[in-house]
Design a protein around this motif. Structure first.
Motif, mmCIF file in Angstrom:
data_model
loop_
_atom_site.group_PDB
_atom_site.id
_atom_site.type_symbol
_atom_site.label_atom_id
_atom_site.label_comp_id
_atom_site.label_asym_id
_atom_site.label_seq_id
_atom_site.Cartn_x
_atom_site.Cartn_y
_atom_site.Cartn_z
ATOM 1 N N ASP A 79 0.921 -1.175 0.211
ATOM 2 C CA ASP A 79 0.134 -0.187 0.361
ATOM 3 C C ASP A 79 1.029 1.457 0.116
ATOM 4 O O ASP A 79 0.051 2.497 0.168
ATOM 5 C CB ASP A 79 -0.712 0.040 1.026
ATOM 6 C CG ASP A 79 -0.530 0.357 2.571
ATOM 7 O OD1 ASP A 79 0.793 0.281 2.552
ATOM 8 O OD2 ASP A 79 -0.585 0.893 3.410
ATOM 9 N N LYS A 316 -5.143 -2.660 -0.705
ATOM 10 C CA LYS A 316 -6.795 -1.814 -0.511
ATOM 11 C C LYS A 316 -7.099 -1.256 -1.891
ATOM 12 O O LYS A 316 -6.376 -0.018 -2.162
ATOM 13 C CB LYS A 316 -5.514 -0.316 0.317
ATOM 14 C CG LYS A 316 -5.124 -1.187 2.044
ATOM 15 C CD LYS A 316 -4.784 0.170 2.562
ATOM 16 C CE LYS A 316 -3.960 -0.521 4.038
ATOM 17 N NZ LYS A 316 -3.102 -1.443 4.109
ATOM 18 N N ARG A 319 -9.800 1.138 0.230
ATOM 19 C CA ARG A 319 -10.006 1.536 1.533
ATOM 20 C C ARG A 319 -9.104 2.303 1.115
ATOM 21 O O ARG A 319 -8.483 2.829 2.279
ATOM 22 C CB ARG A 319 -10.186 -0.016 1.664
ATOM 23 C CG ARG A 319 -10.967 -0.884 2.645
ATOM 24 C CD ARG A 319 -10.390 -1.572 3.102
ATOM 25 N NE ARG A 319 -9.791 -2.546 2.954
ATOM 26 C CZ ARG A 319 -8.805 -3.353 3.425
ATOM 27 N NH1 ARG A 319 -7.975 -2.028 4.347
ATOM 28 N NH2 ARG A 319 -7.615 -3.728 2.951
#
Length: 330
Positions: A79, A316, A319
C-alpha cells in the motif's frame, strides 16, 4: 402455510441477489493486469523510462527498489506505506530501524511526478512500486511478469511495525512463520529469497556470523571457512573494534545481474545472511535450493509467480486513496 412459503421464497430471492451483488463487487475490485489500459495507457512506459534513466546514473537502484517493494508489502500490505514521510507527530516505516538503509525513494517520486502530468489522480504509488519492482528485475536480466494493478495507497505508516519484517538472522522456522502470516508458503519463501541475487549488505547485517557467533564457535559453522576469513580480513575489518559504516559485501558474486548464482553460493555455504544459509540446512527447503541452483529458468518462473502473490498481500482496492504525492497522504 402458503404465506410462510411465500415469505421463505422472498427471503431466498433476497439472499441470492445479495450474493450476486457481492460476487459482482469482488470481480470489480479484483486487481487487473490491464487496470490502466483506458485511464493511463502510458503508465508502464513512463515508469520503465524513469527506471532506465535512474539506473544509468545509479546502478544501485535495482536492488534498492526491489527491497523497497518487499519491505512495503510485509508491513501493512502493498500500500506504499513505506513511502510516507515522518512528521512531528508520527514516525513512519521508512524511519524504522530495518528501513534506515532503504534508498531510491526519489525514483518513485520522479515516476509519480511524470504520471501526475500525464494522468492526474490516476496511478497509485502502490502500483508504481509494484511495477518498478518488476521492471528492475527484468532490466537486470531477470524474468518479466504481468503486474496486477488497481491497488490504493494506505494512509497509515508506523515505524514500530517494522519489527515484523523478517530479519537476516532468522532461522527457517521463523522465516516460514513470517511468510505464512502473509499467505505465502515455503515455495514462495525459497523463490523470493532469490531476490538476494542483487545488491549489497553492510557488515552489521551479518557480523554475528563472523564474530562471537556462539560460546563454542567464533564463526558460524554453517559458513564456508575461507569465505568467512575473507569477510573478516577484507570486507569487514575493524579499526579500534569498529567497522567502517560503508563496509560490507555483495549478496552474491554477480550483484548487478539477476540470476541463480545466489542459490549456488548458498549450496557452497557462502550465503551471506543466516536467513540465506538456513535454506540449505533443512530438508524442507534444501531440495528447492538445489533445483534453483541447477535450473535458472525454473527459478525465474517461480520467482515471477511468487512476486505476483506477494503483490496481492494486503492490497487496498477500495479502502485507500491515490496519493498526489507519494510522501504524504492527501
Amino acid at each position: 402455510m402458503p404465506a410462510v412459503i411465500f415469505v421463505i421464497k422472498v427471503l431466498i430471492t433476497i439472499i441470492l441477489v445479495l450474493m450476486a451483488i457481492t460476487i459482482t463487487n469482488a470481480q470489480v475490485l479484483r486487481l487487473d493486469a490491464h487496470f490502466y489500459n483506458d485511464s493511463c495507457p502510458q503508465a508502464e512506459d513512463i515508469i520503465r523510462e524513469t527506471l532506465i534513466n535512474s539506473i544509468a546514473r545509479d546502478p544501485k537502484v535495482p536492488p534498492r527498489i526491489l527491497r523497497m517493494f518487499f519491505h512495503d508489502c510485509f508491513i501493512r500490505g502493498c500500500d506504499a506505506s513505506i513511502l510516507l514521510d515522518s512528521t512531528r507527530e508520527n514516525k513512519t516505516e521508512k524511519d524504522g530501524p530495518p528501513n534506515i538503509s532503504v534508498r531510491a525513494f526519489y525514483v518513485i517520486d520522479n515516476a509519480k511526478a511524470k504520471l501526475e502530468m500525464a494522468c492526474p489522480r490516476t496511478v497509485s504509488c502502490a502500483d508504481i512500486v509494484a511495477i518498478a519492482a518488476r521492471d528492475v528485475v527484468a532490466l537486470s536480466g531477470g524474468p518479466h511478469w504481468h503486474v496486477l494493478k488497481g491497488r490504493k495507497d494506505g494512509r497509515v505508516s508506523n515505524a514500530n511495525e517494522t519489527v515484523n519484517l523478517p530479519a537476516p538472522t532468522f532461522n527457517l522456522t521463523q522465516l516460514i512463520n513470517s511468510f505464512s502470516q502473509k499467505g505465502l508458503g515455503i515455495n514462495d519463501l525459497v523463490a523470493l529469497s532469490g531476490g538476494h541475487t542483487v545488491g549489497f549488505s553492510h557488515c552489521s547485517s551479518f557480523e554475528s556470523r563472523i564474530s562471537n557467533f556462539s560460546p563454542q564457535n567464533n564463526i558460524d559453522p554453517s559458513m564456508d571457512m575461507e569465505f568467512a576469513k575473507d569477510l573478516i580480513k577484507n570486507k569487514c575489518p575493524k579499526t579500534n573494534q569498529v567497522h567502517d559504516n560503508n563496509a560490507g559485501q555483495f549478496l552474491d558474486s554477480t550483484p548487478s545481474t539477476f540470476d541463480n548464482v545466489y542459490y549456488k553460493q548458498v549450496k557452497a555455504a557462502k550465503g551471506l545472511f543466516g536467513s540465506d544459509q538456513t535454506l540449505y540446512g533443512d530438508f524442507r527447503t534444501k531440495r528447492m535450493v538445489d533445483s534453483y541452483a541447477d535450473d535458472q529458468n525454473l527459478f525465474f518462473r517461480d520467482f515471477a509467480s511468487s512476486m505476483v502473490k506477494l503483490g496481492n498481500v494486503g492490497v487496498k482496492e477500495n479502502r485507500g486513496e491515490v496519493r498526489l504525492n507519494c510522501r504524504f497522504v492527501n
